[in-house]
Design an enzyme around this catalytic site. Sequence first.
Site, PDB file in Angstrom:
ATOM      1  N   GLU A 162      11.962  11.130  -6.802  1.00  0.00           N
ATOM      2  CA  GLU A 162      13.325  11.849  -6.580  1.00  0.00           C
ATOM      3  C   GLU A 162      12.759  13.279  -6.192  1.00  0.00           C
ATOM      4  O   GLU A 162      13.148  13.881  -5.234  1.00  0.00           O
ATOM      5  CB  GLU A 162      14.286  11.891  -7.491  1.00  0.00           C
ATOM      6  CG  GLU A 162      15.514  12.553  -6.882  1.00  0.00           C
ATOM      7  CD  GLU A 162      16.962  12.073  -7.509  1.00  0.00           C
ATOM      8  OE1 GLU A 162      17.935  12.445  -6.800  1.00  0.00           O
ATOM      9  OE2 GLU A 162      16.895  10.972  -8.223  1.00  0.00           O
ATOM     10  N   GLY A 165      21.032  13.836  -3.398  1.00  0.00           N
ATOM     11  CA  GLY A 165      20.637  12.351  -3.439  1.00  0.00           C
ATOM     12  C   GLY A 165      21.922  11.415  -3.462  1.00  0.00           C
ATOM     13  O   GLY A 165      23.136  11.944  -4.360  1.00  0.00           O
ATOM     14  N   ARG A 189       3.056  -2.035 -11.332  1.00  0.00           N
ATOM     15  CA  ARG A 189       1.768  -1.940 -12.102  1.00  0.00           C
ATOM     16  C   ARG A 189       2.170  -1.062 -13.257  1.00  0.00           C
ATOM     17  O   ARG A 189       2.452   0.092 -13.139  1.00  0.00           O
ATOM     18  CB  ARG A 189       0.655  -1.410 -11.190  1.00  0.00           C
ATOM     19  CG  ARG A 189      -0.602  -1.544 -11.900  1.00  0.00           C
ATOM     20  CD  ARG A 189      -1.873  -0.848 -11.207  1.00  0.00           C
ATOM     21  NE  ARG A 189      -2.100  -1.947 -10.060  1.00  0.00           N
ATOM     22  CZ  ARG A 189      -2.921  -3.006  -9.902  1.00  0.00           C
ATOM     23  NH1 ARG A 189      -3.280  -3.388 -11.273  1.00  0.00           N
ATOM     24  NH2 ARG A 189      -2.863  -3.684  -9.147  1.00  0.00           N
ATOM     25  N   HIS A 216      13.854   7.689   7.683  1.00  0.00           N
ATOM     26  CA  HIS A 216      14.895   7.865   8.696  1.00  0.00           C
ATOM     27  C   HIS A 216      15.322   9.484   8.397  1.00  0.00           C
ATOM     28  O   HIS A 216      15.581   9.667   7.214  1.00  0.00           O
ATOM     29  CB  HIS A 216      16.124   7.105   8.300  1.00  0.00           C
ATOM     30  CG  HIS A 216      17.250   7.472   9.042  1.00  0.00           C
ATOM     31  ND1 HIS A 216      17.616   7.415  10.460  1.00  0.00           N
ATOM     32  CD2 HIS A 216      18.553   8.092   8.768  1.00  0.00           C
ATOM     33  CE1 HIS A 216      18.885   8.120  10.813  1.00  0.00           C
ATOM     34  NE2 HIS A 216      19.360   8.500   9.918  1.00  0.00           N
ATOM     35  N   GLY A 223      18.003  11.697   9.797  1.00  0.00           N
ATOM     36  CA  GLY A 223      19.245  12.089  10.652  1.00  0.00           C
ATOM     37  C   GLY A 223      19.917  13.063  10.392  1.00  0.00           C
ATOM     38  O   GLY A 223      19.621  14.063   9.708  1.00  0.00           O
TER      39      GLY A 223
END
Length: 142
Positions: free
Chosen positions: A64, A84, A93, A108, A110
């Site tokens: 994040e 967010g 792993r 993306h 936009g």
Amino acid sequence: MAIWKRHTTPEELNAGRSNTLAESLGIAFTEVGDDYLRGTMPVDCRTKQPAGLLHGGASVALAETLGSVAAWLCIDTMRERCVGLEINANHVRAIREGIVTGTAYPAHIGRSTHVWLIDIRDEAQRMVALSRLTVAVLPKAG
């Protein structure tokens, strides 16, 4: 061609980590490519779970952090802000020590949403986790 709205360096990004989760976890920005942002995080007492493995939440915090900062670099910060909306991660792993490196790259970009993929790898370049972050681009208040 670079996707960023402004030029920055890892040193400038690291200077803004003071008193943040990124600083607490030892996350450091290491590279700003034309279309990706890279950073590292230690696997140590700050980022491990009780069983001695890298905590999944720490991996998500790295993802994040990288994805949010990458999105921020792609917006007009005088007129816009980003927040967010959703993050997920597949932890593939287990790792007990060393440094993990995350690379955020856009799936993306936009006008009102961004989707960032964040690939987290160990020092042997083995995938540790793969995350996807969706960010909303909103008008700045006021």
